[in-house]
Design an enzyme around this catalytic site. Structure first.
Site, PDB file in Angstrom:
ATOM      1  N   LYS A 195       0.832  -1.043  -0.023  1.00  0.00           N
ATOM      2  CA  LYS A 195       0.119  -0.202   0.037  1.00  0.00           C
ATOM      3  C   LYS A 195       0.956   1.266   0.113  1.00  0.00           C
ATOM      4  O   LYS A 195       1.707   1.392   0.920  1.00  0.00           O
ATOM      5  CB  LYS A 195      -0.832  -0.016   1.391  1.00  0.00           C
ATOM      6  CG  LYS A 195      -1.550   1.121   1.377  1.00  0.00           C
ATOM      7  CD  LYS A 195      -2.584   1.039   2.518  1.00  0.00           C
ATOM      8  CE  LYS A 195      -3.186   2.537   2.726  1.00  0.00           C
ATOM      9  NZ  LYS A 195      -4.221   2.512   3.710  1.00  0.00           N
TER      10      LYS A 195
HETATM   11  C1  5RP Z   1      -2.084   4.588   7.350  1.00  0.00           C
HETATM   12  C2  5RP Z   1      -2.841   3.626   6.840  1.00  0.00           C
HETATM   13  C3  5RP Z   1      -4.119   3.982   6.970  1.00  0.00           C
HETATM   14  O1  5RP Z   1      -5.068   3.208   6.968  1.00  0.00           O
HETATM   15  C4  5RP Z   1      -4.548   5.101   5.694  1.00  0.00           C
HETATM   16  O2  5RP Z   1      -3.615   6.069   5.653  1.00  0.00           O
HETATM   17  C5  5RP Z   1      -5.868   5.470   5.954  1.00  0.00           C
HETATM   18  O3  5RP Z   1      -6.329   5.728   4.738  1.00  0.00           O
HETATM   19  P1  5RP Z   1      -6.525   7.305   4.350  1.00  0.00           P
HETATM   20  O4  5RP Z   1      -5.305   7.943   4.194  1.00  0.00           O
HETATM   21  O5  5RP Z   1      -7.104   7.191   2.826  1.00  0.00           O
HETATM   22  O6  5RP Z   1      -7.465   8.168   5.181  1.00  0.00           O
HETATM   23  O7  5RP Z   1      -2.684   2.683   6.131  1.00  0.00           O
HETATM   24  O8  5RP Z   1      -0.698   4.428   6.731  1.00  0.00           O
END
Ligand code: 5RP
Length: 293
Positions: A205
């Protein structure tokens, strides 16, 4: 170890060539994993499109109640029909989400600091593999902090989670963190998104950035794109569209969905891009149409 200044030849990402080791199973780089792991990957990446819409609502693990996520039990159920994966903590899931949703779970297993901490990069693994099995996790998510003080420990967390998951056929998703110390350049993301799969992560991710097609080409596992801070809906959909067009296998969005003016409309617009090849313009028009109903 190779001399880090010794690579003077220009890089070639072979953007025009599809991933070569692809026969037999549709998820990138996962041809040779075990049957059980393939079933879990198939619950994440939909066999029809090969893509995934993950909904990230694990923010409470270090932020407490975030704007838009004050009530997981109220906010999450209405969008569940339009996602493939719930990315959350075991506490958030057990207390607020029905186990009968039928959705895959990306279980947040790393933790360690609250947002009051100046340096968030020091995490540990806070969920045992037995509990990940009990939660029927389709993958385990571990935060990594390349370039930060906690880099080494976070990579240790990742490696140990990969090892534990391999025993039971549970994939690991390495999450690339950005923070005060980390630059948000394609150079940084290229480094991070290649280190994690080399250490065994099955999914990465990361954030969208320039030269994203080089990042997805050089990463031998599927990349899902984080949403990041809330953007206007049209901009968030354009980011999503570009990421998919440049090789992402899906999104893992949080705030851009649950902080939207209309989360149910927004998640459907995102789903159209990820699974139905809609353009950002088409998806935004659909969002407006649903929102104005
Ligand atoms: C932090 C994460 C969080 O789940 C993620 O950032 C949250 O999603 P968003 O930034 O889209 O609100 O993995 O690294």
């Amino acid at each position: 170890m190779a001399d880090k200044d010794g690579f003077k030849v220009a890089k070639n990402y072979h953007i025009d060539k599809p991933f070569a080791k692809q026969g037999g199973f549709y998820v990138k780089g996962m041809q040779d994993v075990d049957w059980g792991m393939k079933t879990r990957l198939s619950s994440i990446f939909q066999p029809g499109s090969g893509h995934t819409v993950m909904l990230a609502f694990d923010h409470g693990y270090f932020m407490g109640s975030t704007s838009g996520l004050e009530r997981l039990d109220v906010v999450i159920p209405p969008v569940i029909d339009y996602i493939d994966v719930l990315m959350a903590t075991r506490g958030g899931l057990r207390t607020c989400i029905s186990p009968s949703s039928g959705k895959a779970v990306a279980l947040r297993v790393s933790c360690g600091s609250s947002m009051l901490d100046e340096d968030l990069s020091h995490e540990v693994i806070g969920v045992s593999i037995e509990d990940a099995v009990r939660m029927n996790a389709s993958c385990m998510a571990v935060q990594t902090f390349i370039g930060a003080d906690g880099e080494k420990d976070s990579l240790d967390n990742l490696c140990k989670t990969v090892d534990a998951g391999l025993k039971y056929g549970i994939p690991t998703m390495g999450v690339v963190a950005v923070g005060k110390q980390m630059e948000r350049t394609s150079h940084f993301f290229k480094l991070a998104t290649r280190i994690l799969p080399e250490l065994g992560a099955h999914i990465v991710k990361t954030y969208y950035c320039d030269k994203f097609e080089e990042i997805t080409a050089a990463c031998p596992v599927p990349i899902v794109v984080a949403g990041g801070k809330k953007l206007p809906e049209d901009e968030a959909l354009t980011m999503c569209y570009r990421a998919m067009a440049e090789g992402a296998a899906g999104v893992d969005m949080g705030r851009n969905i649950f902080q939207s003016l209309d989360p149910v409309a927004m998640v459907q617009a995102v789903n159209m891009i990820v699974h139905k090849n809609a353009t950002d313009k088409e998806a935004y028009e659909f969002f407006l149409h649903l929102k104005n109903k």
